[in-house]
Write an enzyme that holds these catalytic residues in place. Structure first.
Site, mmCIF file in Angstrom:
data_model
loop_
_atom_site.group_PDB
_atom_site.id
_atom_site.type_symbol
_atom_site.label_atom_id
_atom_site.label_comp_id
_atom_site.label_asym_id
_atom_site.label_seq_id
_atom_site.Cartn_x
_atom_site.Cartn_y
_atom_site.Cartn_z
ATOM 1 N N CYS A 133 74.928 35.354 39.048
ATOM 2 C CA CYS A 133 75.673 36.486 39.590
ATOM 3 C C CYS A 133 76.742 35.992 40.575
ATOM 4 O O CYS A 133 77.208 34.853 40.496
ATOM 5 C CB CYS A 133 74.739 37.515 40.218
ATOM 6 S SG CYS A 133 75.533 39.148 40.413
ATOM 7 N N ASP A 202 70.202 41.304 46.716
ATOM 8 C CA ASP A 202 70.675 42.642 47.056
ATOM 9 C C ASP A 202 69.730 43.310 48.047
ATOM 10 O O ASP A 202 70.161 44.062 48.915
ATOM 11 C CB ASP A 202 70.819 43.488 45.791
ATOM 12 C CG ASP A 202 72.107 43.163 45.052
ATOM 13 O OD1 ASP A 202 73.092 43.876 45.269
ATOM 14 O OD2 ASP A 202 72.134 42.186 44.284
#
EC number: 5.3.1.29
Length: 322
Positions: A133, A202
């Site tokens: 990511c 996250d």
């Protein structure tokens, strides 16, 4: 109670992932509150505070998984709420909200630099690193190590279906770092040439589990199988305070058209469902260390960060709800 046009635009960009990455989302959320406060024409303290709560609520509802967003809102709105309850006048309240937003943005950017400085100490000359990511904190670790003169290469996974790996590959390459770009399913194949895994987060829960982009857990599991260290780089505002009260983290399900284009999907049999979870959960036993701006901790120490950073948050309703 008007909400500034720019705030609505930022909210929409967060919702549709034009603004993405937990840290960037958090900074833009704080900036949106700053814009709301600066542009407000409210004639009274009460009307101003209603506008701020409405703007915060709109921002809060855009993305359910990335806890950096509500933590950014809490940082700004909690300080405003205390001032409002203490009888601050309109100019004082505006100043406090605007200053809190600027303070959060500054601290967030400084946290990324600090994480790079701390994490780079765990990178050795000659390391091949795998990442997944697009994480500014993880990139900071790799960039800092490279700028210290360490000879590193980075294997970057494509990160379907939104291809955030392309952003990471290009950014690392712009710093002069050699990059190997591979499809997600090649992660295990290339783990045997990997020395360390460095990824972002996250959200981080009370037990040290990491919620990050879908595919993170598989890479961490593969690294564990190969006895390769997995390091998570994350600012402290990504720790999830509500998990101390037993709340489960909601995994965001996104539009299936991100996986299969809309026109193509129309031709598929009706009994095929396309599921598109944005995140997965990596158990703490697959993670060796978490790199924060406060220092390096084991996953089991997540509760200490949460108590220190967000213990106050558990005593109140959300500042945009009361």
């Amino acid at each position: 109670m008007p909400v500034a046009k720019e705030v609505l635009e930022i909210a929409e960009k967060i919702r549709n992932m034009e603004i993405r990455g937990a840290g960037k989302i958090a900074r833009f959320a704080a900036y949106a509150l700053q814009i709301q406060a600066e542009s407000s024409k409210a004639p009274t303290v009460d009307e101003f505070w209603k506008e701020m709560k409405k703007a915060a609520r709109i921002l809060y509802e855009t993305r359910p998984t990335a806890v950096s967003l509500p933590n950014a809102l809490r940082y700004v709105m909690h300080r405003g709420k205390v001032a409002y309850a203490s009888g601050a006048d309109l100019d004082q309240l505006k100043f406090i909200v605007i200053n809190a937003a600027k303070e959060f943005i500054y601290n967030s950017e400084r946290a990324i630099e600090r994480i790079g400085e701390i994490g780079a100490k765990r990178i050795e000359d000659g390391d091949v690193i795998m990442t997944h990511c697009h994480s500014k904190a993880a990139i900071s670790v790799m960039r800092t190590a490279f700028e210290q003169g360490k000879d590193i290469r980075v294997i970057v996974t494509e990160t379907r279906p939104k291809w955030q790996g392309k952003l990471t590959a290009k950014e690392l390459a712009s710093y002069g770092i050699p990059v190997i770009y591979v499809v997600d399913s090649a992660a295990r194949h290339y783990m045997k040439m990997t020395d360390k895994v460095v990824m972002g987060a996250d959200s981080i829960t009370v037990n040290g589990a990491v919620i990050n982009k879908i595919g993170t857990a598989l890479i961490a599991l593969t690294a564990k199988e190969h006895r390769i260290w997995t390091m998570i780089a994350a600012e402290t505002y990504k720790f999830h305070p509500e998990t101390m009260l037993g709340q489960l983290v909601e995994i965001e399900m996104r539009d299936p058209h991100e996986v299969i284009p809309e026109e193509e999907l129309k031709t598929w049999p009706e009994n095929i469902e396309v599921w598109n979870p944005a995140f997965d959960v990596t158990p703490p036993e697959y993670i060796d260390v978490i790199i924060t701006e406060r220092g390096i901790i084991p996953p089991s120490a997540a509760i200490d960060i949460l108590k220190e950073e967000f213990g106050w948050a558990l005593k109140y309703t959300e500042p945009w709800e009361d």
